[in-house]
Structures are given as C-alpha cells and as structure tokens.
Design a protein around this motif. Structure first.
Motif, PDB file in Angstrom:
ATOM      1  N   ILE A 262      94.348  26.934  67.679  1.00 36.92           N
ATOM      2  CA  ILE A 262      93.180  27.280  66.861  1.00 36.92           C
ATOM      3  C   ILE A 262      93.146  26.414  65.609  1.00 36.92           C
ATOM      4  O   ILE A 262      92.090  25.923  65.196  1.00 36.92           O
ATOM      5  CB  ILE A 262      93.205  28.783  66.511  1.00 36.92           C
ATOM      6  CG1 ILE A 262      92.791  29.594  67.734  1.00 36.92           C
ATOM      7  CG2 ILE A 262      92.286  29.107  65.354  1.00 36.92           C
ATOM      8  CD1 ILE A 262      92.813  31.076  67.533  1.00 36.92           C
ATOM      9  N   GLN A 263      94.312  26.206  65.020  1.00 41.70           N
ATOM     10  CA  GLN A 263      94.328  25.355  63.818  1.00 41.70           C
ATOM     11  C   GLN A 263      93.847  23.948  64.126  1.00 41.70           C
ATOM     12  O   GLN A 263      93.116  23.339  63.357  1.00 41.70           O
ATOM     13  CB  GLN A 263      95.743  25.302  63.254  1.00 41.70           C
ATOM     14  CG  GLN A 263      96.085  26.537  62.456  1.00 41.70           C
ATOM     15  CD  GLN A 263      97.546  26.592  62.100  1.00 41.70           C
ATOM     16  OE1 GLN A 263      98.169  25.560  61.899  1.00 41.70           O
ATOM     17  NE2 GLN A 263      98.088  27.778  62.043  1.00 41.70           N
ATOM     18  N   GLN A 265      91.797  23.145  66.493  1.00 36.76           N
ATOM     19  CA  GLN A 265      90.408  23.129  66.927  1.00 36.76           C
ATOM     20  C   GLN A 265      89.478  23.727  65.878  1.00 36.76           C
ATOM     21  O   GLN A 265      88.352  24.077  66.207  1.00 36.76           O
ATOM     22  CB  GLN A 265      90.263  23.957  68.208  1.00 36.76           C
ATOM     23  CG  GLN A 265      91.181  23.561  69.312  1.00 36.76           C
ATOM     24  CD  GLN A 265      90.595  22.455  70.149  1.00 36.76           C
ATOM     25  OE1 GLN A 265      89.432  22.113  69.969  1.00 36.76           O
ATOM     26  NE2 GLN A 265      91.386  21.887  71.031  1.00 36.76           N
ATOM     27  N   SER A 266      89.965  23.855  64.651  1.00 38.03           N
ATOM     28  CA  SER A 266      89.183  24.646  63.692  1.00 38.03           C
ATOM     29  C   SER A 266      87.801  24.068  63.424  1.00 38.03           C
ATOM     30  O   SER A 266      86.952  24.745  62.863  1.00 38.03           O
ATOM     31  CB  SER A 266      89.962  24.781  62.383  1.00 38.03           C
ATOM     32  OG  SER A 266      90.261  23.490  61.904  1.00 38.03           O
ATOM     33  N   GLU A 267      87.560  22.835  63.853  1.00 36.95           N
ATOM     34  CA  GLU A 267      86.223  22.249  63.669  1.00 36.95           C
ATOM     35  C   GLU A 267      85.197  22.918  64.578  1.00 36.95           C
ATOM     36  O   GLU A 267      84.020  22.958  64.254  1.00 36.95           O
ATOM     37  CB  GLU A 267      86.254  20.745  63.994  1.00 36.95           C
ATOM     38  CG  GLU A 267      87.289  19.958  63.214  1.00 36.95           C
ATOM     39  CD  GLU A 267      87.039  20.033  61.722  1.00 36.95           C
ATOM     40  OE1 GLU A 267      85.882  19.832  61.323  1.00 36.95           O
ATOM     41  OE2 GLU A 267      87.981  20.331  60.971  1.00 36.95           O
ATOM     42  N   VAL A 272      87.279  27.859  69.157  1.00 39.34           N
ATOM     43  CA  VAL A 272      88.158  28.839  68.507  1.00 39.34           C
ATOM     44  C   VAL A 272      87.912  30.223  69.096  1.00 39.34           C
ATOM     45  O   VAL A 272      88.848  30.947  69.436  1.00 39.34           O
ATOM     46  CB  VAL A 272      87.923  28.852  66.982  1.00 39.34           C
ATOM     47  CG1 VAL A 272      88.592  30.063  66.356  1.00 39.34           C
ATOM     48  CG2 VAL A 272      88.454  27.574  66.360  1.00 39.34           C
TER      49      VAL A 272
END
Lengths: 442, 219
Positions: A262-263, A265-267, A272
C-alpha cells in the motif's frame, strides 16, 4: 423525540425479557470471572496445606467454619483426614503472584486448637471403636503427621522452583524437614508393624512389605503428581508458543506485506482500495472462517481450504465475489440466507451470478454492488444489484455476449430463469432463479 | 427535526472515532453533532449518563464485554437513549446479540458517510435501521426449517409474509423508498414493518434464534 410504536419501555417491562436475550458467546473471558472464584489451595495464611482457606474463598464462607467442618469429620472416624489429604493432593496451589491472605494470629490459634481438638476427639472415640482401631490409631496419626510435613515441604519446593528455577536457599532446612517427616512416617509404620507382632511370620513379612510400599507411596505422592502436572503444563506452554509463532508468521506474510504494498502504491487510490479489501477478506477468513482462528474448533490442515473446489453454494458465491472484487476493484456486499450443496445447475447459476457482477463492475460505473442469495425449498434465488448507469435493454446489440450467453443462455440451459430490471440512470438488478434438483433439508 | 441529533461515539479504536467524527462533521451539515466519545465500556456508561445523547454509535467488539455490555448497563437507566451498532464484525452471533440487547439497528463500518447520517437520523426518529446483512441474518434466523422448534407465540415467533418481503428487499440492497414503490406501500408502512421485525428479533423466544446465531457457520 417522538416514540415509535415500540418503545424502550416495552422491551424492558415485558415479562421475562431478560431470559430472551442471547447468551454472550462462551469464548468471552469476562464470563469466567463472574462465577465463584476457582478452587485453589492458599499459599499464604495456611496452617497445614491451605485447603480450608481455598474452600472458604471458593464457597464464600468464613474459613473458621470450613475448619470446624473438617475437625468434626476428623473426629468422626477420620473421614476428614482422607478428604483433606485428597484435596491437598488434587487441588492446585494458587500461583506465586496471588494476593497475600491475611494471617491473623487469632485465626491461627483457633485453627490449631481445632486441629488438636479433632485429633484428641478422634483418638478418644477410637478407643470405643474397638481394640484394632485403638491399636493402630496412634501410629497412623504419627504417619499422617509425617506425611503432612513432607507434603508441605513439597509445596514449598515447588514455590522455590517457580521463584528461582532451582532449589532455593532453604535447601538445608528443607531437606531437614523432609528427613523429619520421613522419619515420622517410618516411625509410625514401624509402630504399626510392632503392633502386628502377634501375627505369624509369613503374614508379618507380607504386612511389612505392604507397609513399606505404602510408606514410599505416601511420601512420594506429591512428586508424582507434580510430575504429571508439569508434563501437562509443558505441553500447554509449547502449544502456546507454537500458536504465537503462527500468528506472528501470518501477520508478517499477510498484513505487513500488504501494508508495504500500500505504501508503494499510495499514488493510486484504486489499487490501495483493492489491496486493502483483499487483505481484509483474507484476514476475515483467517479469523472467522469455518476453520478460522477465532473459531473454537480444531483447525484443519493449513492450506486445506485454499484452492479446494467449494462444495456449497455459499462458499462458491464467496469465491466468485472475491474474484470479482479483486479483479475489478469494486466492493460487493454479499448477503446469503441459507446454504445448500452445490450441484451442476447451481454451479451454472453461480457462474451466471459472477458474470452479472462482472457486468456491473465493468459498465455500471459504481464501486459498490449488492449480492443477495436465498435458498428456498424448491429453488435458489440470486439478485445482483447496482445503482449505476443502467442501460436500455432494447438497445443492447446482439453481439454483446455478456448478458445473452453468459447469463441468459447459461440459466436457460439449466432450467433457470433470468429477469433484468434496468433503465438508463436507474441502476440494474439481475434476478436469477434456479430450481433445486433435490429438495433436501438443511 | 431542526435540531442537530446529539450523538455519542463509542469505539475502542481512537483512530476510527476520529475518522467518524471528521466525516460526520464535514458531511452532515449540522444535522448531526458529536457531543462526546468513549473508548471503553466504563467510559461509555459514564459519558452517556452525563451527556444524555439522543443516539449512541456503538462498536460491537470492545474489551470488557463489548457493545452488548454498554447496552445492558445503560438501557434500564436511560431508556430514551437510542443505540445504533456500528461494526466490522460479520459474525452473526455478535450482531444478533447487540440487537437482542436493545440496539435499534446495525450497520457495517464500511457504510458511506451520507448513509450513516441517514441511519442516525432514522434511529433518532425512532425507526429501526437494518443493513442488508442484518436483514439476511434475521431472515435466516426466522426461516422455517425442517425440525424447527415449535412456535410458542406466533405473534413473536413468525414473520408475516409482508415483513419477509420487506426484509428480502432490504437484503437485496434496496432503500426504504425503493422498497415502498416496489411493494406499492408507503415509506411509513415500510418503517412500521421494519420496526415490527426488530421487535420480534429482540423478543422472540424461538429456540432457533439463539442457537442459530451460534452455529450458523457450522452448517
């Protein structure tokens, strides 16, 4: 605030409303604390083995009464002694960190007075009971006193083991006390033997052997029991450790990995959400699933549930839902009423349901889809609903296979029906109905 | 109702409380006011007694007995306080337990903020709030299975066909208004049916209902 037709007062005043409530699930721990305290032998404030104190706390009465009852039982033919010894052996001592029980000097005096009184009474009464009893009475009391000293020491030795892991400083005096107790027991037994002089030689030898064995048994009983207990405790500790390791491994493999992803892919909020949902489902299955961690039942072989072909309607739908959720990053609210075995027709129905969810995910333009499944006596009803764009059924071109083949064709081939309610801007609901082959009870 | 609904928030996760508070305050436009929050059963009981909120948003899963315990302790003292259970739990026994303890509704934590505001206003008005999942649970619990226990009180132990229809539509994700137009009845009637189902769920003595919730997953 206006009140509805049913008010709170109704719910409270109704007779027996309390009885109707669902009992809290047994796994809740607080329930255990509401009952009487568990029976443990007291570690502090004890006279002999802490049995009376433990019973008093367990029953919620004064310790003096318990002691008095024991004294009376002792006087009446010594039953109290047997009862006390049994409780001493089989009731566990309370743990090291238990609260200290106050040790009032008066209580102690009363207890000792009771003890002496009981012994004296027993002795006196035994004189009336006949020569045999009176002959063996005194030696037996000596034996018992010796056993009590040794057993007490066994309790103390256990305490030291807990405290420091090795035999503590009291080693010498402890050994002395054990020796004293042993001597008492042996002395008492020898007295018994001496009383048996009048017997013939063979009988005397047999009696001696029996008495010797009895002495060894009485003296070593606490250690045997402790050994058995510690074996059990060790096993429990091992299971706990393994369990902890398993939880840690699981959290690492699943939750931590997902958080890392998740970190990264945070964009992308969609990604997420997809990751979070996938992880949530996995964790839920792990916790609450049929073999889940939160269940009381014994877990089956790890991994047995994964990859296996589902054999009930509910499981098959769940699988379809999770596939669709993961692939299309939507959320499906799944509600199921009843469940049944899967057969070929229902498998087709599940496939059609899956297709309906896929359509909703692709075309409706919303993030949430509802799935409702109800198992009726003669059929299974499935509803897939979204609040999305909807479409004009007449305007769908013939070459769109999704609805025509995957849903309608599949259902029709297996004897099911399909109804689609939709309209531009009104969302879509696909209603599927598949007759059940066998009307089987759940 | 022109006044803001006074809401008290009970959840053992501070992060979640903060999230709900922020969302409700930003979206409700003054219709809902959070007057207090609590992170444990004891805090909740004390806070509710002091602030007398109209609605308590109650987490099902908490240490020391969970939402059901708060309900048990507040309910007799303050019958006017209305409870709406809010939980991530899917477990039927937990959901049925809070409903039986007196909650006026149950919604899952994934509910959208606007739906949550709607649900709060609905319970504040004295209606019941059934999420699709709860509707499914209740339908399942009242199902007539072979071998079901005898019905001692038909008034409480059976759902009427109409109530079943309403529950089915709820489970299918229909809103009250949609249910009303689907069944050609008024929204008020839908509300009455749902309240009646809630009452039966709370008071029915059916053996099924307690047993069902615990062994639902063993089927």
């Amino acid at each position: 605030m206006k009140h509805p037709s049913i008010t709170w007062d109704d719910a409270i005043v109704s007779p027996g409303a309390d009885d109707l409530r669902v009992p809290p699930p047994a796994r809740r721990e607080e329930e255990e604390n509401t009952g009487p305290p568990k029976l443990y032998r007291h570690r502090t404030g004890r006279i002999v083995g802490g049995v009376a104190g433990g019973i008093a706390e367990h029953l919620g009465v004064r310790v003096l009464w318990v002691r008095a009852v024991f004294a009376v039982l002792v006087a009446l033919g010594g039953a109290g002694i047997a009862a006390y010894a049994m409780l001493w052996l089989f009731v566990r001592q309370e743990s090291q960190d238990a609260p200290v029980h106050e040790d009032s000097g008066r209580g102690r005096q009363q207890a000792i007075a009771l003890l002496v009184l009981a012994c004296a009474l027993a002795f006196a009464l035994s004189n009336f009971a006949g020569p045999a009893v009176s002959r063996y009475g005194a030696p037996l009391i000596i034996v018992l006193a010796g056993a009590a000293v040794v057993w007490r020491e066994a309790d103390a030795a256990q305490r030291k083991r807990w405290a420091s892991g090795v035999v503590g400083k009291g080693g010498t005096s402890g050994a002395l006390r054990v020796a004293f107790g042993t001597l008492l027991v042996l002395g008492g037994l020898v007295l018994v033997l001496i009383n048996g002089r009048s017997l013939g030689l063979t009988q005397f030898v047999v009696l001696a052997v029996v008495v010797a064995l009895l002495g060894v048994a009485v003296l070593t009983l606490p250690w045997w029991l402790r050994m058995v207990r510690e074996l059990g405790e060790e096993r429990r500790a091992r299971i706990r450790t393994e369990e902890r390791a398993e939880i840690a491994a699981h959290l690492h493999d699943s939750v931590l990995q997902t958080l890392a992803l998740i970190q990264k892919q945070s964009e992308s909020p969609r990604e997420v959400a997809r990751l979070a949902r996938g992880q949530e489902r996995q964790l839920r299955t792990w916790l609450y699933g049929p073999d889940g961690y939160g269940r009381k039942s014994v877990p089956t072989e790890p991994g047995a549930a994964e990859g296996a072909e589902p054999d009930t309607l509910g499981a098959a739908l769940e699988q379809a839902v999770s596939e669709v959720e993961d692939t299309f990053a939507i959320e499906v609210e799944q509600v199921a009423v009843g469940d049944c075995e899967l057969d070929d027709r229902l498998r087709a129905a599940v496939q059609a349901t899956r297709e309906a969810m896929v359509n909703a995910a692709k075309h409706a333009g919303v993030r949430q889809v509802s799935l409702y499944a109800e198992v009726e006596d003669d059929a299974v009803a499935l509803f897939v609903r979204d609040r999305g764009a909807g479409f004009d059924p007449d305007a769908v071109s013939e070459d769109r296979h999704g609805v025509a083949d995957s849903i309608k064709g599949r259902m029709a081939r297996n004897g099911g029906e399909v109804r689609i309610r939709t309209g531009l801007g009104e969302g879509t609901e696909v209603q599927l109905r598949m007759p059940r082959a066998v009307v089987a009870g759940r | 109702m022109t006044d803001a609904v006074r809401v008290f928030l009970v959840d053992d996760h501070a992060l979640f409380r903060a999230g709900v508070r922020a969302e409700l305050e930003s979206i409700s436009g003054g219709e809902v006011e959070i007057i207090g929050e609590a992170g444990s059963v004891a805090e909740a009981v004390a806070g509710i007694a002091k602030l007398a909120p109209a609605v308590v948003l109650l987490d099902v899963h908490m240490p020391d007995g969970g939402g059901a315990e708060v309900l048990r302790r507040v309910h007799t003292e303050q019958p006017d306080v209305v409870f709406l259970a809010l939980s991530v739990s899917d477990a039927a026994e937990d959901v049925i337990a809070v409903i039986r303890a007196g909650a006026r509704g149950y919604v899952t934590k994934t509910i959208s903020s606007s739906d949550l505001v709607g649900a709060i206003k609905r319970v504040a008005d004295g209606d019941a709030v059934f999420s699709p999942r709860l509707a499914g649970f209740v339908l399942d619990a009242f199902a007539d299975r072979p071998g079901a226990a005898p019905i001692s009180d038909p008034e409480l132990d059976l759902l009427t066909p109409r109530e079943r229809d309403v529950l089915r539509l709820l489970a299918r994700g229909y809103a009250y208004k949609e249910i009303a137009s689907e069944l050609f009845i008024s929204v008020k009637t839908v509300e009455t049916h749902v309240s009646s189902v809630l009452r039966k769920t709370q008071l029915s003595n059916r053996y099924e209902l307690s047993r069902w919730a615990t062994d639902r997953r063993l089927v």
